[in-house]
Design a protein around this motif. Structure first.
Motif, mmCIF file in Angstrom:
data_model
loop_
_atom_site.group_PDB
_atom_site.id
_atom_site.type_symbol
_atom_site.label_atom_id
_atom_site.label_comp_id
_atom_site.label_asym_id
_atom_site.label_seq_id
_atom_site.Cartn_x
_atom_site.Cartn_y
_atom_site.Cartn_z
ATOM 1 N N ALA A 27 -0.627 12.614 2.355
ATOM 2 C CA ALA A 27 -0.059 13.848 2.910
ATOM 3 C C ALA A 27 -0.187 15.013 1.933
ATOM 4 N N LYS A 28 -0.128 14.720 0.649
ATOM 5 C CA LYS A 28 -0.243 15.761 -0.384
ATOM 6 C C LYS A 28 -1.689 16.023 -0.807
ATOM 7 N N GLY A 29 -2.618 15.193 -0.336
ATOM 8 C CA GLY A 29 -4.014 15.359 -0.732
ATOM 9 C C GLY A 29 -4.332 14.772 -2.089
ATOM 10 N N TRP A 30 -3.483 13.875 -2.572
ATOM 11 C CA TRP A 30 -3.690 13.244 -3.874
ATOM 12 C C TRP A 30 -4.579 12.021 -3.734
ATOM 13 N N SER A 31 -5.233 11.655 -4.802
ATOM 14 C CA SER A 31 -5.938 10.376 -4.858
ATOM 15 C C SER A 31 -4.894 9.280 -5.025
ATOM 16 N N SER A 32 -5.241 8.087 -4.542
ATOM 17 C CA SER A 32 -4.280 6.992 -4.642
ATOM 18 C C SER A 32 -4.997 5.668 -4.859
ATOM 19 N N VAL A 33 -4.306 4.766 -5.537
ATOM 20 C CA VAL A 33 -4.805 3.416 -5.745
ATOM 21 C C VAL A 33 -3.731 2.454 -5.253
ATOM 22 N N LEU A 34 -4.105 1.601 -4.321
ATOM 23 C CA LEU A 34 -3.200 0.571 -3.815
ATOM 24 C C LEU A 34 -3.459 -0.702 -4.608
ATOM 25 N N VAL A 35 -2.433 -1.218 -5.259
ATOM 26 C CA VAL A 35 -2.585 -2.465 -6.006
ATOM 27 C C VAL A 35 -2.102 -3.624 -5.147
ATOM 28 N N LYS A 36 -2.800 -4.748 -5.269
ATOM 29 C CA LYS A 36 -2.500 -5.926 -4.445
ATOM 30 C C LYS A 36 -1.410 -6.794 -5.061
ATOM 31 N N THR A 37 -0.464 -6.178 -5.715
ATOM 32 C CA THR A 37 0.664 -6.913 -6.282
ATOM 33 C C THR A 37 1.929 -6.302 -5.707
ATOM 34 N N GLY A 38 2.915 -7.098 -5.430
ATOM 35 C CA GLY A 38 4.169 -6.551 -4.924
ATOM 36 C C GLY A 38 4.206 -6.487 -3.408
ATOM 37 N N VAL A 39 4.501 -5.322 -2.856
ATOM 38 C CA VAL A 39 4.750 -5.144 -1.424
ATOM 39 C C VAL A 39 3.516 -5.429 -0.572
ATOM 40 N N TYR A 40 2.372 -4.873 -0.956
ATOM 41 C CA TYR A 40 1.177 -5.011 -0.121
ATOM 42 C C TYR A 40 0.592 -6.407 -0.199
ATOM 43 N N ASN A 41 0.316 -6.969 0.979
ATOM 44 C CA ASN A 41 -0.299 -8.287 1.059
ATOM 45 C C ASN A 41 -1.567 -8.166 1.907
ATOM 46 N N PRO A 42 -2.749 -8.281 1.289
ATOM 47 C CA PRO A 42 -3.990 -8.116 2.037
ATOM 48 C C PRO A 42 -4.193 -9.165 3.125
ATOM 49 N N ASP A 43 -3.465 -10.291 3.045
ATOM 50 C CA ASP A 43 -3.573 -11.325 4.078
ATOM 51 C C ASP A 43 -3.016 -10.848 5.422
#
Length: 75
Positions: A27-43
């Motif tokens: 929303a702010k137009g920032w770059s972002s990196v999603l890490v696969k540790t913690g909340v996000y589960n790629p499964d």
């Protein structure tokens, strides 16, 4: 003698939460990196909000951010 001061601001958000943090960065137009540790589960499928980059862990995310900025600054 006048001086011109230029402040360069680089924001790259690193997060494990695509629902709130990555959505906010987008929303702010920032770059972002999603890490696969913690909340996000790629499964559970792809993230609901697309990050600039996905990394396996924080170290990989930081290395990506540093390399990206170094490439950007090469003229």
């Amino acid at each position: 003698m006048p001086y011109l001061l230029v402040a360069l601001v680089l924001i790259i958000l690193l997060s494990d939460n695509p629902e709130s943090d990555i959505a906010g960065a987008n929303a702010k137009g920032w770059s972002s990196v999603l890490v696969k540790t913690g909340v996000y589960n790629p499964d559970h499928g792809p993230p609901t909000h697309e990050p600039t980059h996905i990394a396996d862990n924080v170290e990989e995310a930081v290395r990506w951010a540093i390399e990206r900025e170094a490439e950007r600054l090469e003229v």
